[in-house]
Design a protein around this motif. Structure first.
Motif, short mmCIF file in Angstrom:
data_model
loop_
_atom_site.label_atom_id
_atom_site.label_comp_id
_atom_site.label_asym_id
_atom_site.label_seq_id
_atom_site.Cartn_x
_atom_site.Cartn_y
_atom_site.Cartn_z
N LYS A 117 -7.99 4.30 11.14
CA LYS A 117 -6.56 5.16 10.89
C LYS A 117 -5.23 3.53 11.18
O LYS A 117 -4.30 3.89 10.21
CB LYS A 117 -5.89 5.49 11.64
CG LYS A 117 -6.62 7.40 11.00
CD LYS A 117 -6.77 8.78 12.20
CE LYS A 117 -7.08 10.03 11.68
NZ LYS A 117 -7.65 10.98 12.54
N GLU A 128 -2.87 1.86 8.50
CA GLU A 128 -1.59 1.90 8.63
C GLU A 128 -1.05 0.24 8.03
O GLU A 128 -0.39 -0.37 7.92
CB GLU A 128 -1.09 2.37 9.70
CG GLU A 128 -0.73 3.62 9.48
CD GLU A 128 -0.23 4.53 8.01
OE1 GLU A 128 0.61 3.94 8.10
OE2 GLU A 128 -1.11 5.22 8.17
N LYS A 139 -1.26 -0.53 4.66
CA LYS A 139 -0.46 -0.61 3.65
C LYS A 139 0.63 -1.39 4.59
O LYS A 139 2.10 -1.82 3.30
CB LYS A 139 0.39 0.88 4.39
CG LYS A 139 -0.60 2.51 3.92
CD LYS A 139 -0.21 3.66 4.32
CE LYS A 139 -0.92 4.30 3.61
NZ LYS A 139 -0.69 5.76 4.40
N GLN A 168 0.59 -4.70 3.07
CA GLN A 168 0.08 -4.81 0.91
C GLN A 168 -0.99 -4.96 1.13
O GLN A 168 -0.88 -5.82 -0.34
CB GLN A 168 1.17 -4.56 0.40
CG GLN A 168 3.03 -4.55 0.41
CD GLN A 168 3.70 -4.32 -0.51
OE1 GLN A 168 5.08 -5.85 -0.22
NE2 GLN A 168 4.11 -3.46 -0.58
N ALA A 199 -6.67 11.20 3.19
CA ALA A 199 -5.39 11.60 3.90
C ALA A 199 -4.00 10.93 3.69
O ALA A 199 -3.01 11.44 3.73
CB ALA A 199 -5.51 12.42 4.86
N ALA A 200 -4.39 9.81 4.02
CA ALA A 200 -3.74 8.49 4.59
C ALA A 200 -3.11 8.08 2.24
O ALA A 200 -2.83 7.23 2.38
CB ALA A 200 -4.63 7.49 4.39
N GLN A 201 -4.08 8.18 1.66
CA GLN A 201 -3.58 8.09 0.03
C GLN A 201 -2.42 8.27 0.21
O GLN A 201 -1.74 10.07 -0.50
CB GLN A 201 -4.60 8.23 -0.91
CG GLN A 201 -4.74 7.63 -2.10
CD GLN A 201 -4.50 5.89 -2.39
OE1 GLN A 201 -2.58 5.65 -1.99
NE2 GLN A 201 -5.57 5.23 -2.56
N ASP A 202 -1.53 7.13 -0.12
CA ASP A 202 -0.27 7.94 -0.72
C ASP A 202 0.25 6.71 -2.25
O ASP A 202 1.37 7.34 -2.92
CB ASP A 202 0.82 7.85 0.20
CG ASP A 202 1.04 6.25 0.49
OD1 ASP A 202 0.70 5.53 -0.03
OD2 ASP A 202 1.83 5.90 1.45
N GLY A 203 -1.00 7.06 -2.90
CA GLY A 203 -0.77 5.80 -4.21
C GLY A 203 -0.84 4.14 -4.01
O GLY A 203 -0.37 3.10 -5.08
N SER A 204 -0.90 4.29 -2.31
CA SER A 204 -0.27 2.87 -2.08
C SER A 204 -1.68 1.40 -1.98
O SER A 204 -1.51 0.36 -1.62
CB SER A 204 0.59 2.20 -1.32
OG SER A 204 0.13 2.80 -0.20
#
Length: 255
Positions: free
Chosen positions: A114, A118, A121, A124, A144-149
């Motif tokens: 986890k 982060e 992210k 990048q 759960a962590a996938q926000d498109g980035s």
């Protein structure tokens, strides 16, 4: 035919005697870039030395391997974070969960993953995932962590068609290596049902040497054997496999 080895421990002590020659053999075999996943604090120096000696060909990642996660894993992660802030790396990795050897530190492995998600992210960067005997546990955290980035590779993919669909839906690639050449590797049941757009090739050297070198030290020069087997299973020309997987890896790593 140009190939990319998206996952290779060419800095391993197994190459202590002939590392430069192994890199030269890779080039001769058409393997233009070798992406190197980190293990822990013990591998950083030799990995970066290898990158410095072979600029543009051997390219480092930074991460903490799950089998190096123990009760003191926070110290290792501080070092990973520090290095990611110091200079450019191709990816965060390799990281993930490994339940093959030992389940003692599962909670710590989950936490370490986890944290590295982060970090990926924040910087990048793509993330390179180790999922030995732990696809579901790793997938749950990434989903759960996938926000498109988030982008990355499920390295050494050897799962089912259903799991391949899940990887694709996450926007991740599957790393395909020597297991594709194994008689009972299982990828003969999966690769005919996936797209070349979702694959990257890898050796994971010095491990998992493809047939006919199975059981011996693996090296990036053997990657064409993987490409040919993938082409055979997907009923595509090997040049098409090489072009697509090279494009996918370069688009992901950006260097």
């Amino acid at each position: 035919m140009t190939l990319i080895d998206s996952h290779a421990h060419i800095y391993s002590e197994k190459f202590q005697q002939d590392r430069d020659e192994a890199v030269a053999r890779a080039l001769e075999a058409g393997v233009e870039k070798i992406y190197m996943p980190n293990i822990d604090h013990t591998s950083i120096d030799v990995m970066l030395e290898t990158e410095e000696k072979h600029p543009g060909q051997c390219i480092a990642m930074m991460g903490l391997h799950p089998t190096s996660v123990n009760k003191d894993f926070e110290q290792e992660l501080y070092l990973v974070e520090e290095w990611l802030g110091k200079r450019q790396f191709a990816a965060v990795g390799e990281c993930g969960i490994d339940l093959y050897w030992d389940k003692t530190f599962l909670t710590q492995q989950q936490e370490a993953l986890k944290v590295q998600v982060e970090l990926a992210k924040k910087h990048q960067l793509p993330i390179v995932l180790h999922t030995r005997d732990s696809f579901d546990e790793t997938y749950e955290i990434i989903a759960a962590a996938q926000d498109g980035s988030l982008k990355g590779i499920f390295h050494c993919f050897s799962g089912t068609v259903e799991q391949a669909v899940k990887v694709k839906e996450l926007g991740f690639l599957m790393g395909i290596g020597g297991v594709a050449t194994f008689k009972n590797g299982g990828l003969d049941m999966v690769l005919p049902h996936v797209s070349l757009d979702d694959l990257a090739l890898e050796t994971d050297c010095p491990y998992l040497a493809p047939v006919p070198h199975r059981g011996k030290r693996n090296e990036p020069a053997y990657l064409p054997l993987v490409a040919r087997r993938v082409a055979e299973l997907m009923q595509k020309p090997v040049e098409e496999v090489a072009a697509a997987t090279t494009r996918n890896a370069l688009n992901l790593f950006k260097r």
